[in-house]
Motif scaffolding. Sequence first.
Motif, mmCIF file in Angstrom:
data_model
loop_
_atom_site.group_PDB
_atom_site.id
_atom_site.type_symbol
_atom_site.label_atom_id
_atom_site.label_comp_id
_atom_site.label_asym_id
_atom_site.label_seq_id
_atom_site.Cartn_x
_atom_site.Cartn_y
_atom_site.Cartn_z
ATOM 1 N N ASP A 216 33.153 99.503 80.711
ATOM 2 C CA ASP A 216 32.775 98.938 79.418
ATOM 3 C C ASP A 216 33.473 97.589 79.231
ATOM 4 O OD1 ASP A 216 31.993 98.477 76.817
ATOM 5 O OD2 ASP A 216 33.425 99.892 75.946
ATOM 6 N N GLY A 217 32.930 96.550 79.878
ATOM 7 C CA GLY A 217 33.554 95.229 79.815
ATOM 8 C C GLY A 217 33.610 94.656 78.426
ATOM 9 N N PHE A 218 32.574 94.882 77.629
ATOM 10 C CA PHE A 218 32.543 94.340 76.268
ATOM 11 C C PHE A 218 33.639 94.967 75.401
ATOM 12 C CE2 PHE A 218 30.761 94.148 71.893
ATOM 13 C CZ PHE A 218 30.685 92.768 71.786
ATOM 14 N N GLY A 219 33.813 96.281 75.526
ATOM 15 C CA GLY A 219 34.861 96.948 74.765
ATOM 16 C C GLY A 219 36.251 96.476 75.163
ATOM 17 N N PHE A 220 36.483 96.335 76.483
ATOM 18 C CA PHE A 220 37.754 95.804 76.962
ATOM 19 C C PHE A 220 38.016 94.414 76.400
ATOM 20 C CE2 PHE A 220 37.585 98.820 80.682
ATOM 21 C CZ PHE A 220 38.798 99.427 80.404
ATOM 22 N N ALA A 221 36.981 93.578 76.379
ATOM 23 C CA ALA A 221 37.138 92.200 75.915
ATOM 24 C C ALA A 221 37.534 92.150 74.441
ATOM 25 C CB ALA A 221 35.851 91.420 76.146
ATOM 26 N N ILE A 222 36.841 92.927 73.603
ATOM 27 C CA ILE A 222 37.157 92.928 72.171
ATOM 28 C C ILE A 222 38.600 93.365 71.942
ATOM 29 C CG2 ILE A 222 36.617 93.948 69.923
ATOM 30 C CD1 ILE A 222 33.774 94.326 70.830
ATOM 31 N N PHE A 223 38.981 94.476 72.569
ATOM 32 C CA PHE A 223 40.314 95.013 72.336
ATOM 33 C C PHE A 223 41.387 94.089 72.895
ATOM 34 C CE2 PHE A 223 43.920 97.836 72.705
ATOM 35 C CZ PHE A 223 43.807 98.621 71.566
ATOM 36 N N GLY A 251 35.957 95.320 64.198
ATOM 37 C CA GLY A 251 34.757 95.281 65.028
ATOM 38 C C GLY A 251 34.837 96.275 66.173
ATOM 39 N N PHE A 252 36.029 96.422 66.760
ATOM 40 C CA PHE A 252 36.220 97.371 67.847
ATOM 41 C C PHE A 252 36.026 98.807 67.360
ATOM 42 C CE2 PHE A 252 39.114 100.158 70.275
ATOM 43 C CZ PHE A 252 38.560 100.015 71.529
ATOM 44 N N ALA A 253 36.542 99.112 66.151
ATOM 45 C CA ALA A 253 36.370 100.452 65.590
ATOM 46 C C ALA A 253 34.891 100.769 65.378
ATOM 47 C CB ALA A 253 37.138 100.563 64.276
ATOM 48 N N TYR A 254 34.148 99.781 64.884
ATOM 49 C CA TYR A 254 32.710 99.990 64.695
ATOM 50 C C TYR A 254 32.008 100.152 66.041
ATOM 51 C CZ TYR A 254 27.819 98.988 63.689
ATOM 52 O OH TYR A 254 26.441 99.042 63.615
ATOM 53 N N TYR A 255 32.420 99.366 67.014
ATOM 54 C CA TYR A 255 31.767 99.376 68.326
ATOM 55 C C TYR A 255 31.917 100.730 69.009
ATOM 56 C CZ TYR A 255 31.120 98.547 73.306
ATOM 57 O OH TYR A 255 30.711 98.651 74.611
ATOM 58 N N ILE A 256 33.136 101.278 69.052
ATOM 59 C CA ILE A 256 33.335 102.541 69.770
ATOM 60 C C ILE A 256 32.680 103.707 69.044
ATOM 61 C CG2 ILE A 256 35.454 101.755 70.872
ATOM 62 C CD1 ILE A 256 37.028 103.465 68.881
ATOM 63 N N ALA A 259 28.563 102.653 70.072
ATOM 64 C CA ALA A 259 28.128 102.376 71.443
ATOM 65 C C ALA A 259 27.825 103.677 72.186
ATOM 66 C CB ALA A 259 29.194 101.582 72.190
ATOM 67 N N ASP A 260 26.949 103.591 73.187
ATOM 68 C CA ASP A 260 26.562 104.771 73.965
ATOM 69 C C ASP A 260 27.676 105.247 74.891
ATOM 70 O OD1 ASP A 260 24.043 104.843 72.811
ATOM 71 O OD2 ASP A 260 23.156 103.527 74.323
ATOM 72 N N HIS A 261 28.323 104.296 75.584
ATOM 73 C CA HIS A 261 29.360 104.671 76.545
ATOM 74 C C HIS A 261 30.585 103.759 76.419
ATOM 75 C CE1 HIS A 261 26.571 107.426 78.496
ATOM 76 N NE2 HIS A 261 25.683 106.453 78.540
ATOM 77 N N PRO A 262 31.306 103.806 75.291
ATOM 78 C CA PRO A 262 32.517 102.994 75.169
ATOM 79 C C PRO A 262 33.607 103.523 76.090
ATOM 80 C CG PRO A 262 32.378 104.504 73.332
ATOM 81 C CD PRO A 262 31.090 104.655 74.115
ATOM 82 N N PHE A 263 34.520 102.634 76.516
ATOM 83 C CA PHE A 263 35.565 103.085 77.434
ATOM 84 C C PHE A 263 36.549 104.028 76.747
ATOM 85 C CE2 PHE A 263 37.764 99.596 75.385
ATOM 86 C CZ PHE A 263 39.093 99.979 75.361
ATOM 87 N N ILE A 264 36.569 104.009 75.432
ATOM 88 C CA ILE A 264 37.430 104.901 74.677
ATOM 89 C C ILE A 264 36.675 105.313 73.419
ATOM 90 C CG2 ILE A 264 38.614 103.171 73.238
ATOM 91 C CD1 ILE A 264 41.239 104.593 73.931
ATOM 92 N N THR A 265 36.751 106.563 73.041
ATOM 93 C CA THR A 265 35.963 107.076 71.926
ATOM 94 C C THR A 265 36.853 107.340 70.718
ATOM 95 O OG1 THR A 265 36.252 109.387 72.574
ATOM 96 C CG2 THR A 265 34.390 108.180 73.560
#
Length: 412
Positions: A216-223, A251-256, A259-265
Amino acid sequence: MSDHSDNAVSMGTDATDVDEQTNAMAIRALVPLLVTFILGALCLQGFNLVFTQVGEAVRAPGQASLITALPSIVLGIVCFIYGSLGDFVSLKKLVAFGLVTLLIGSLFGFISNYYFSANLWTVIIARVLQTAGEQVAGSAYLVAATKYLKNSLKVIFFGLFTAGYPLSAAIGVFAAGMLSSISWQFLFLIPAVTIVFLPLLLKNLPDGNHSGQRVDGFGFAIFGVATAFLTLFFSYLSWWMLLIAAVLFLGFAYYIGSADHPFITPAFFRNTRWPCAISLILVFYFVNYCISPVFNAIAHNLYGMQTSTVSNYLVWAFVVAAVVSSVLDTLSKDESGRGVGMNDLVMNVAGSIGIAIIGSLIGSAALGGASLFGVSGNASSYATLLLICGAVVLLGLVVFLVFRRHIYAANR
């Protein structure tokens, strides 16, 4: 026999335990990973002790704390990424990248500052490369020990890792004190020797990932960006940085959550034992990078002692609370990589925030007024700084006593 020992024995009979071949390969990889981690942490602690002298050598004493603070920001982010990626991608590739980066940083730092005019930014860039490279060893060690060791051996190897940190800190302080009287640039070369372990690690580390999920590159980037702005705020106290960090974390809290497959839930954070254990690291490691330079400044400015002498005293004082096995024990095996990553992130961000705040006060006159003990000037500043550090440690003890039962509660 303690509860932890009983748990370790019972874990050894788990039907889900790894096979003998996997266990043997893990052991052959863990030993050089531990040595690499110790040498890298040794270099970190060495520069942490002498960063004020390095700042004077590069003609930037007012920015000397950046030598520790900025690499620590990068370290906090990459250690989170390394640990978390351990759940998704090949440890072999991560370790190869880390050791090569560590070697490049070591050679660049030594050559650019020994054979050419020493410069603040070449020191910082080299330290960033070194810390980004060496952290792969610590993260890979914990992930490999969690996933590929027999359950009965985990407590032993986690104990070795916990002991490795104070050992590296002690040796690092001693080495920095010795090299400060010769040439601090030689500190860069200490971890360079770890490149010899690369063939052995490539042979014994697993090649495939654990879950087969995409990264999950996008999630890593935001965090990662949010964490960087949060830590930079404490270095520069620019409120717009804090605002950006807050927006990104929201934004990260909303994303996880969507999102369908975030790196952390969100479920990861709802495991209440984990944040309780993490809170211990957040408090205790706040003063982790501060103690050595504070005592070095006290000894130098008040008692006229050289760093080489100071290190002989500090070397005996490194006792680190064994709170890392606590954090990992609160998470399931499938989440262990992300647990390692978040643990390392909190540990290093807390330390970098602490050094950014307290390190900037070491040479400042802001605390030079009369103290509780009736002294003024440097003595007042150092006394107040030590009181602050002591108060933080006392807070950590209170947090531990409050959450102790909950942290060690058995996973249901």
